[in-house]
Design an enzyme around this catalytic site. Structure first.
Site, short mmCIF file in Angstrom:
data_model
loop_
_atom_site.label_atom_id
_atom_site.label_comp_id
_atom_site.label_asym_id
_atom_site.label_seq_id
_atom_site.Cartn_x
_atom_site.Cartn_y
_atom_site.Cartn_z
CB THR A 116 -4.97 -3.61 -3.75
OG1 THR A 116 -4.84 -4.42 -2.66
CG2 THR A 116 -5.74 -2.72 -3.49
CG ASP A 117 -5.90 -8.45 -1.13
OD1 ASP A 117 -5.26 -7.35 -0.98
OD2 ASP A 117 -5.30 -9.46 -0.52
CD GLU A 118 -3.92 -2.83 1.42
OE1 GLU A 118 -4.44 -1.83 1.67
OE2 GLU A 118 -2.75 -3.42 1.56
CE1 TYR A 143 -2.24 1.34 -2.76
CE2 TYR A 143 -2.95 -0.36 -0.96
CZ TYR A 143 -2.65 0.02 -2.40
OH TYR A 143 -2.37 -1.04 -3.43
CE LYS A 147 -4.78 0.30 -6.76
NZ LYS A 147 -3.98 0.31 -7.86
#
Ligand code: NAD
Ligand code: DAU
Length: 327
Positions: A116-118, A143, A147
């Site tokens: 994810t970009d997060e 979260y 990741k």
């Protein structure tokens, strides 16, 4: 592949069945986020579903021994849940990824890691920069930190053990079969059941929306032609703030644009995500097919209207959980 009964994973399975001759084995634990109905009706000679946990080394080893390419989608995926109970995020996102990496290492299999970009944290609203493959990791939530940890494991397994892996970090997906806990389906289904949509804070947070099918076509391209050890960012230039998206949902569904409630903001809420996908486009020639967000969103609204049996069983429990959190 893992996580094929979830939102993006199930869209990937449908995409493969429709666009390739590939035969797919799905390993999925069917947590609250996995839905059998998302894989119903697919040809049995093309798709096999195995119910199991990616942390179960025996099951993982047996399946990977018989697989050419492993594409890893399974995760605990919802930020709000990670703020209330982080433990499953550590188990699935970190230990699960470790378990898969050890198996692909043992069997010498090609591995693609969905992320994810997060992992890059967030940007200011007026920052001219977007995330690139060179942006330093700076995750905010339990979260996104798990990741990020899983991405770093992949990089270490490539460098230390020569695992044949690629990583992709994608922005916010929308489309059919997304769980009603997530922003867009939650608002659409609130309107369908006669409740008001819920906007966190002032709704100025920006997300960079991409259709799930465009995510699938990008992943397929990376699996086919991506360079081993490389990371590719996936995005479709879809930046919008939450208020804009919510107003569009409301007007698309024939409601007044201001018919929603402001609710308590998410703690640590990331302000803005924005992806520069030039590497994927220039190196692998990928382009998104869904250029018109308004049309893609209208089709998504139609899907939820027509598939109440898919989401209705999850709706009451999801809203009960949000009510407890004041959201
Ligand atoms: P989801 O929550 O809809 O689905 C997750 C799936 O994984 C479910 O089917 C669930 O049953 C399965 N699963 C969870 N734990 C498992 C375990 N221990 N063993 C086996 N299966 C397990 O998630 P999603 O939104 O489809 O996200 C899929 C992947 O894409 C995740 O890795 C996520 O980080 C990534 N991603 C999501 C987005 C997004 O906008 N949703 C954007 C970029 C990247
Ligand atoms: O950027 C990619 C990420 O996108 C993925 O890694 C995650 O798995 C995925 O869940 C998604 O994370 P977000 O936190 O951005 O998605 P979510 O749908 O939870 O929220 C989108 C935005 O909408 C966010 O700014 C919070 C806000 N929101 C969310 C809900 C559920 C609201 O304003 N109201 C709501 O009811």
């Amino acid at each position: 592949m893992t996580g094929g009964a979830g939102f993006i994973g199930s869209n990937f399975v449908h995409y493969l069945v429709d666009n390739t001759d590939d035969v797919v084995t799905v390993l999925d634990k069917f947590t609250y986020a996995g839905n059998e109905a998302s894989l119903a009706g697919l040809p049995e000679d093309r798709v096999t579903v195995v119910r199991g946990d990616i942390c179960d080394a025996e099951v993982v080893d047996r399946l990977i021994a018989d697989t050419d390419v492993v594409v890893h989608y399974a995760a605990e995926s919802h930020n709000d849940n990670s703020l209330h109970d982080p433990r499953p995020f550590l188990d699935t996102n970190i230990v699960g990824t470790y378990t898969l990496l050890e198996a692909v290492r043992r069997h010498g299999k090609r591995y693609h890691h969905i992320s994810t970009d997060e992992v890059y944290g967030d940007l200011e609203l007026d920052d001219p920069e977007r995330f690139t493959e060179r942006t330093p990791y700076n995750p905010s939530s339990p979260y996104s930190s798990t990741k990020a940890g899983s991405d770093l494991l992949v990089r270490a397994w490539v460098r230390s053990f020569g695992v044949q892996a690629t990583i992709s970090n994608c922005s916010n997906n929308y489309g059919p079969r997304q769980h009603v806990e997530k922003f867009i389906p939650r608002q659409i289904t609130n309107i369908l059941v006669g409740d008001r949509p819920k906007l966190y804070g002032e709704g100025l947070n920006v997300r960079d929306w991409i259709h799930a099918d465009d995510h699938s076509s990008a992943v397929l391209r990376i699996v086919e032609a991506g360079r081993i050890g490389e990371t590719y960012l996936i995005g479709a230039d879809g930046e919008k703030n939450n208020k804009e998206v919510l107003e569009l949902i409301l007007t698309t569904m024939g409601q007044p644009a201001d018919a929603y409630d402001h609710v308590v903001d998410r703690p640590g809420h990331d302000l803005r995500y924005a992806i520069d996908s030039a590497k994927l486009r220039d190196e692998l020639g990928w382009l998104p097919a869904f250029q018109d967000f308004e049309r893609g969103l209208a089709a998504t609204v139609d899907w939820y209207r027509e598939n109440e049996a898919w989401w209705q069983p999850q709706k009451a429990a999801t809203e009960a959980k949000y009510r407890e959190q004041g959201q």
